[in-house]
Design a protein around this motif. Structure first.
Motif, PDB file in Angstrom:
ATOM      1  N   LYS A  39      60.071  -8.801  45.319  1.00  3.05           N
ATOM      2  CA  LYS A  39      60.377 -10.232  45.350  1.00  3.05           C
ATOM      3  C   LYS A  39      61.324 -10.604  44.224  1.00  3.05           C
ATOM      4  O   LYS A  39      62.264 -11.383  44.413  1.00  3.05           O
ATOM      5  N   SER A  42      64.792  -9.498  44.997  1.00  2.00           N
ATOM      6  CA  SER A  42      65.460 -10.273  46.049  1.00  2.00           C
ATOM      7  C   SER A  42      66.219 -11.469  45.489  1.00  2.00           C
ATOM      8  O   SER A  42      67.124 -11.998  46.133  1.00  2.00           O
ATOM      9  N   SER A  48      71.257 -11.750  53.313  1.00  2.00           N
ATOM     10  CA  SER A  48      70.474 -10.637  53.825  1.00  2.00           C
ATOM     11  C   SER A  48      71.259  -9.333  53.729  1.00  2.00           C
ATOM     12  O   SER A  48      72.489  -9.312  53.901  1.00  2.00           O
ATOM     13  N   PHE A  52      66.548  -6.736  52.234  1.00  2.49           N
ATOM     14  CA  PHE A  52      65.978  -8.076  52.231  1.00  2.49           C
ATOM     15  C   PHE A  52      66.535  -8.932  53.369  1.00  2.49           C
ATOM     16  O   PHE A  52      67.742  -8.915  53.631  1.00  2.49           O
ATOM     17  N   VAL A  54      66.770 -12.828  53.965  1.00  2.43           N
ATOM     18  CA  VAL A  54      66.577 -14.102  53.269  1.00  2.43           C
ATOM     19  C   VAL A  54      67.044 -15.250  54.156  1.00  2.43           C
ATOM     20  O   VAL A  54      67.946 -15.103  54.968  1.00  2.43           O
ATOM     21  N   HIS A  58      69.005 -19.542  50.217  1.00  6.24           N
ATOM     22  CA  HIS A  58      68.390 -18.622  49.253  1.00  6.24           C
ATOM     23  C   HIS A  58      69.232 -18.558  47.977  1.00  6.24           C
ATOM     24  O   HIS A  58      70.442 -18.338  48.014  1.00  6.24           O
ATOM     25  N   LEU A  65      62.899 -15.624  50.569  1.00  6.08           N
ATOM     26  CA  LEU A  65      62.661 -14.285  51.111  1.00  6.08           C
ATOM     27  C   LEU A  65      61.773 -14.369  52.347  1.00  6.08           C
ATOM     28  O   LEU A  65      60.664 -14.896  52.285  1.00  6.08           O
TER      29      LEU A  65
END
Length: 283
Positions: A39, A42, A48, A52, A54, A58, A65
């Motif tokens: 986490k 990320s 993305s 990950f 997202v 984000h 996430l």
């Protein structure tokens, strides 16, 4: 840990099962530490990528996430749990005695966020020569009615294969209006952290918004019987056979008369259920 005859029968009749207290506290805490590390990582991505998924908006200060892709390939702790005897012993009898790992994902439902998943059948995403496939959901935190738990419609694995397309494009979901007669039968799969859920590949399932103040992660492992082969998907045979966890490899797929529809074509750039379901239109 092995399932009782009653648990196996319940799964066969209803297409789902909840088994409590499967993952011991020490292992659960170790998994949570790994998740926390991912986490944090990320926050450094802007969109993305291969690890990950997202959501819109984000940022490092406001992370969105939605998923860790293929967690089994990202950290040995996930891989060890996926192939652990405790999980394989539980699912083997539900798959006829043989087990092949198929794929994994770790979905997040942020606190106070939407991130709802529309009703769908996993079968729509990856049809095989037979439907002896299932998914195990490992509850890394308590799953409650408030934090958007997995919901299933009991017995739907024996029903029709729904069309997950709209306007000729695969959208990976079904409109509520098309399930109006069944939605009142939905059951929430709630249990304490360390429990698991199991659902058949044809079971209708969804999850609602997280209305709590705590994030709800769900680690998902999908498994298949060894003689279930993917349709319209090319596999490297050595890699495919390396995923067999119980039973002998085979070059003879078992084909049954289960209806299927290919999950194609997809919208450009859609590589997750979140992207696919963005195309669902209310009417």
């Amino acid at each position: 840990m092995e399932l009782t005859d009653a648990q196996q029968q319940f799964y066969r009749e209803n297409g789902y099962l909840v088994v409590e207290g499967v993952i011991p506290p020490a292992q659960l805490n170790a998994l949570r530490a790994v998740v926390a590390r991912f986490k944090d990582a990320s926050r450094q991505v802007s969109s993305s990528d291969g690890i990950f998924d997202v959501g819109p908006g984000h940022t490092p200060d406001a992370p969105k996430l939605r998923r860790i892709k293929d967690p089994v390939e990202q950290d040995p702790a996930f891989d060890a749990l996926m192939r652990s005897k405790v999980l394989v012993d539980i699912i083997a009898p539900l798959l006829g005695g043989t087990v092949r790992f198929d794929h994994s994902k770790l979905n997040f439902k942020p606190a106070g966020g939407k991130a709802n998943i529309a009703w769908h059948q996993d079968w729509a995403f990856y049809p095989h020569t037979n439907d002896d496939l299932l998914a195990v959901g490992v509850m890394l935190e308590d799953c409650t009615e408030e934090n958007g738990p997995l919901q299933v419609i009991p017995g739907s694995h024996k029903g029709p294969i729904y069309d997950h397309h709209q306007d000729g494009v695969f959208v990976g979901g079904i409109r509520d209006a098309d399930l109006s007669d069944d939605l009142d039968k939905a059951v929430s799969l709630t249990a304490r952290a360390g429990s698991i859920s199991v659902h058949h590949v044809r079971t209708l399932h969804a999850s609602s918004e997280n209305r709590s103040d705590r994030e709800r992660p769900l680690l998902l492992f999908s498994y298949a019987a060894v003689d279930a082969f993917p349709v319209f998907h090319t596999e490297d045979l050595a890699a495919f056979d390396a995923r067999v966890l119980r039973g002998a490899t085979t070059l003879a797929p078992r084909a049954t008369g289960v209806p299927m529809r290919l999950p194609l074509p997809r919208a450009p750039g859609a590589d997750s259920i979140f992207d696919n379901q963005a195309g669902i239109k209310a009417a």
